[in-house]
Scaffold this active site. Structure first.
Site: not given
Ligand code: NAD
Length: 243
Positions: A113, A149
């Protein structure tokens, strides 16, 4: 499972970075829950068509926690996995760039992403450090234009309405197909096409391990560990030199 494996593919999501202080988007304390307009900052249609929204998006980037955050022990443990020689590929949905900051090498990483630490032009090939463009915003440019640009600049992340880079997705799928263990860390496995990596690995008879704080749709087919990644990963990947 880690000890027996020699070609480990890792998929990480927002959950690996929450312990670095980066909230998820849609959770109770998520960025988009608290500020619904923030979701539009990542919509290519809204971003390109609304100059006032871009001004607010640049102000938002100035204080985006993802740009100030530091890697945690989860990211660091994955650097150890690479050093052990067992890492085939690390695929991340995250845009925070923390795997690179922690020390994972470019050649072992697919940021499907994109990465918010880089800015890019929406018209020509120009790319540069996000901080340098943010310096222009701090200096008074409310919607900095491309120096090459003159077109609109954005973060080097995939916005809603844009396609993922097919080469990156293909590399991720190929790693899922050829690895001998797929580790899914801190992801709901609900965002496609990357979530497809799980059925691809399972289809090859490859074991899948899911470390996540809550349930995912693939839990029944995987080895599941619940808990916080910054605590679990140092334990699970701890001393790979003995493997
Ligand atoms: P999501 O937010 O859908 O899921 C995150 C998962 O991680 C959840 O199920 C949650 O319960 C779990 N979680 C949270 N903290 C945790 C921890 N400390 N230990 C273990 N588990 C933990 O995220 P996703 O599936 O990656 O997808 C969401 C979209 O949002 C993605 O496309 C991503 O690019 C984007 N996103 C990116 C960031 C970042 O770059 N840090 C942050 C937020 C969202």
């Amino acid at each position: 499972m880690v000890a027996r494996a020699s070609k480990i593919c890792v998929l990480t999501g927002a959950g690996i970075s929450t312990d670095s202080g980066i909230p998820d988007f849609r959770g109770p304390d998520g960025l988009w829950t608290r500020d619904p307009e923030a979701e539009k900052y990542s919509s290519i249609e809204h971003y390109m068509g609304d100059a006032a929204l871009r001004v607010r998006a640049w102000q938002f980037r100035l204080s985006n926690p993802a740009l100030q955050a530091k890697p945690n022990l989860g990211h660091v443990s994955l650097v150890g996995l690479e050093r052990s020689g067992k890492l085939l590929l690390l695929v991340t949905q995250n845009i925070d760039g923390l795997h690179l900051v922690a020390g994972t090498s470019h050649k072992k990483l697919e940021e499907v992403h994109g990465n918010i630490r880089e800015a890019m032009c929406t018209s020509c090939d120009w790319r540069g450090a996000m901080n340098e463009t943010l310096d222009r915003v701090r200096g008074g440019e409310t919607d900095p234009a491309c120096m090459e640009c003159g077109a609109i600049l954005k973060s080097a992340t995939v916005f809603f309405g844009q396609s993922l880079d097919p080469v990156r997705v293909q590399n991720a799928f190929q790693a899922a197909e050829t690895c001998d263990l797929l580790l899914c860390l801190g992801t709901t496995l609900a965002v496609y096409p990357v979530a497809e990596m799980v059925p691809i690995a399972l289809g090859q008879g490859t074991r899948v391990m899911i470390l996540n704080a809550e349930e995912t749709q693939f839990d029944a087919s995987a080895y599941v560990v619940r808990g916080s990644l910054s605590k679990l990963l140092p334990e699970i990947l701890g001393d790979l030199s003995e493997c």
